[in-house]
Design a protein around this motif. Structure first.
Motif, PDB file in Angstrom:
ATOM      1  N   GLY A  22     -34.065  -7.528 -13.494  1.00 52.59           N
ATOM      2  CA  GLY A  22     -35.505  -7.055 -13.095  1.00 52.59           C
ATOM      3  C   GLY A  22     -36.347  -7.259 -14.123  1.00 52.59           C
ATOM      4  N   TYR A  27     -39.034 -11.989 -12.872  1.00 52.51           N
ATOM      5  CA  TYR A  27     -39.228 -12.504 -11.530  1.00 52.51           C
ATOM      6  C   TYR A  27     -40.326 -13.570 -11.505  1.00 52.51           C
ATOM      7  CZ  TYR A  27     -36.811  -9.021  -8.818  1.00 52.51           C
ATOM      8  OH  TYR A  27     -36.061  -8.142  -8.240  1.00 52.51           O
ATOM      9  N   THR A  28     -41.402 -13.572 -12.394  1.00 48.55           N
ATOM     10  CA  THR A  28     -42.258 -14.563 -12.147  1.00 48.55           C
ATOM     11  C   THR A  28     -41.965 -15.796 -12.800  1.00 48.55           C
ATOM     12  OG1 THR A  28     -44.262 -12.821 -12.655  1.00 48.55           O
ATOM     13  CG2 THR A  28     -44.862 -15.273 -13.365  1.00 48.55           C
ATOM     14  N   ALA A  31     -39.225 -17.482 -10.245  1.00 50.47           N
ATOM     15  CA  ALA A  31     -39.978 -17.854  -9.223  1.00 50.47           C
ATOM     16  C   ALA A  31     -40.564 -19.253  -9.504  1.00 50.47           C
ATOM     17  CB  ALA A  31     -41.118 -17.006  -8.769  1.00 50.47           C
ATOM     18  N   THR A 221     -38.291  -5.523  -4.242  1.00 55.77           N
ATOM     19  CA  THR A 221     -38.469  -5.500  -5.822  1.00 55.77           C
ATOM     20  C   THR A 221     -39.016  -6.946  -6.025  1.00 55.77           C
ATOM     21  OG1 THR A 221     -36.852  -3.725  -5.887  1.00 55.77           O
ATOM     22  CG2 THR A 221     -37.528  -4.901  -7.912  1.00 55.77           C
ATOM     23  N   GLY A 222     -40.242  -7.090  -6.939  1.00 59.91           N
ATOM     24  CA  GLY A 222     -40.431  -8.263  -7.568  1.00 59.91           C
ATOM     25  C   GLY A 222     -41.241  -9.450  -6.362  1.00 59.91           C
ATOM     26  N   ASP A 225     -44.367 -10.485  -8.058  1.00 61.12           N
ATOM     27  CA  ASP A 225     -44.281 -11.328  -9.187  1.00 61.12           C
ATOM     28  C   ASP A 225     -43.749 -12.689  -8.795  1.00 61.12           C
ATOM     29  OD1 ASP A 225     -44.777  -9.252 -11.130  1.00 61.12           O
ATOM     30  OD2 ASP A 225     -42.922  -8.462 -10.680  1.00 61.12           O
ATOM     31  N   ALA A 226     -42.903 -12.632  -7.672  1.00 62.75           N
ATOM     32  CA  ALA A 226     -42.516 -14.060  -6.908  1.00 62.75           C
ATOM     33  C   ALA A 226     -43.652 -14.888  -6.680  1.00 62.75           C
ATOM     34  CB  ALA A 226     -41.461 -13.817  -6.005  1.00 62.75           C
ATOM     35  N   VAL A 255     -37.653 -13.607  -1.384  1.00 65.10           N
ATOM     36  CA  VAL A 255     -37.158 -12.894  -2.075  1.00 65.10           C
ATOM     37  C   VAL A 255     -36.806 -11.441  -1.649  1.00 65.10           C
ATOM     38  CG1 VAL A 255     -37.735 -11.319  -4.286  1.00 65.10           C
ATOM     39  CG2 VAL A 255     -37.908 -13.842  -4.300  1.00 65.10           C
ATOM     40  N   GLY A 260     -32.656  -7.761  -5.388  1.00 61.87           N
ATOM     41  CA  GLY A 260     -33.165  -8.281  -6.882  1.00 61.87           C
ATOM     42  C   GLY A 260     -33.536  -9.729  -6.820  1.00 61.87           C
ATOM     43  N   PRO A 261     -33.408 -10.369  -7.865  1.00 59.76           N
ATOM     44  CA  PRO A 261     -33.812 -11.763  -7.811  1.00 59.76           C
ATOM     45  C   PRO A 261     -32.771 -12.968  -7.235  1.00 59.76           C
ATOM     46  CG  PRO A 261     -33.341 -11.382  -9.793  1.00 59.76           C
ATOM     47  CD  PRO A 261     -33.031 -10.073  -9.071  1.00 59.76           C
ATOM     48  N   LEU A 264     -33.674 -16.185  -6.059  1.00 62.70           N
ATOM     49  CA  LEU A 264     -34.332 -17.155  -7.154  1.00 62.70           C
ATOM     50  C   LEU A 264     -33.174 -17.901  -7.937  1.00 62.70           C
ATOM     51  CD1 LEU A 264     -37.581 -15.110  -8.139  1.00 62.70           C
ATOM     52  CD2 LEU A 264     -37.230 -16.786  -6.437  1.00 62.70           C
TER      53      LEU A 264
END
Length: 275
Positions: A22, A27-28, A31, A221-222, A225-226, A255, A260-261, A264
């Protein structure tokens, strides 16, 4: 380059729990990389590297000071459905000790730099000042609810010093009252995510809305940010504001369907690297 944090989260949702990587910075960065950008992530690296974090290097160039594994930030997040998530416990570990002096570059030769939330907004402002002094990069930043409500003046200062700024609807209410109250800024662009309702983009005298794709939400979550990473990658490719936002919204919808990610962290062969 994305400046931010990497955490190891315990997620609770739909009667089950899972451990997942996380952090807003992670995340950013993932992505943006998933959208085709070449990304350097500046974040602390735990030693030894726990198994859930070992695939990150396959997707982004992860650099930063090493920290003991026990100093890795860890969060516990409960999801109640409908995009509503609650942070139950937070152990921030060494994340609060990340500073511009730790940047391992003699020159900041990056076209874009994103400064994710790092705790107190003063820390983001320190990075903003350093990058403005040592680079001609386009700078974006984001915030989080506790900062927007607890120190709105500093967050507004961060916004005013950035070229692009990302926040969600709750944070926007704290800073301006709501998306309709965000002032036009001739030299900047501001993005407000609305969960399943999509997102607003405000730039110059332009105010545009993009819709989100309807999906079966598993873990939100995220997602914001994605969206951020997708937008920045789109702008880097030369997309206009609407095209970049549509790409970011599509990535956020992707996402939330995984844990979670994980969506990605996909190898080119199509095998999930996120568990």
């Amino acid at each position: 380059m994305v400046i931010g944090g990497v955490t190891l989260d315990r997620l609770y949702f739909a009667g089950r729990s899972a451990e997942a990587p996380g952090g807003a910075g992670l995340y950013t960065a993932l992505a943006a990389a998933h959208s085709g950008a070449q990304v350097t992530l500046f974040a602390q690296r735990p030693v030894p590297l726990p198994a859930p974090l070992r695939r990150i290097d396959q997707h982004v160039h992860w650099v930063g000071p090493e920290i003991p594994l026990e100093s890795l930030p860890r969060l516990e997040i409960v999801h109640h459905g409908g995009g509503w998530a609650e942070l139950k416990r937070a152990k921030w570990g060494a994340q609060l000790d990340l500073w511009p002096v730790d940047l391992p570059f003699e020159r900041l030769d990056f076209g874009r730099v994103h400064i994710a939330a790092l705790g107190p907004t003063s820390k983001q402002l320190n990075f903003l000042a350093h990058i403005r002094e040592h680079s001609g990069a386009t700078i974006s930043a984001g915030t989080y609810g506790k900062a927007a409500w607890g120190e709105p003046d500093q967050v507004r200062t961060l916004l005013q010093g950035s070229d692009y700024f990302f926040m969600n609807e709750n944070e926007c209410r704290a800073l301006f009252g709501g998306p309709d109250d965000v002032p036009f800024m001739p030299e900047q662009a501001v993005f407000v995510t609305l969960g399943k309702m999509g997102a607003w983009g405000i730039s110059g005298n332009l105010r545009v809305h993009v819709r989100s794709r309807t999906v079966d939400e598993l873990d939100p979550t995220g997602a914001g940010d994605a969206f951020c990473g997708g937008v920045l990658a789109g702008l880097e490719r030369g997309a206009d504001l609407v095209e970049a936002m549509e790409g970011g919204a599509g990535l956020a919808a992707e996402v939330v369907q995984g844990i979670g990610p994980s969506r990605l962290l996909i190898d080119q062969g199509g095998i999930s690297a996120g568990g």
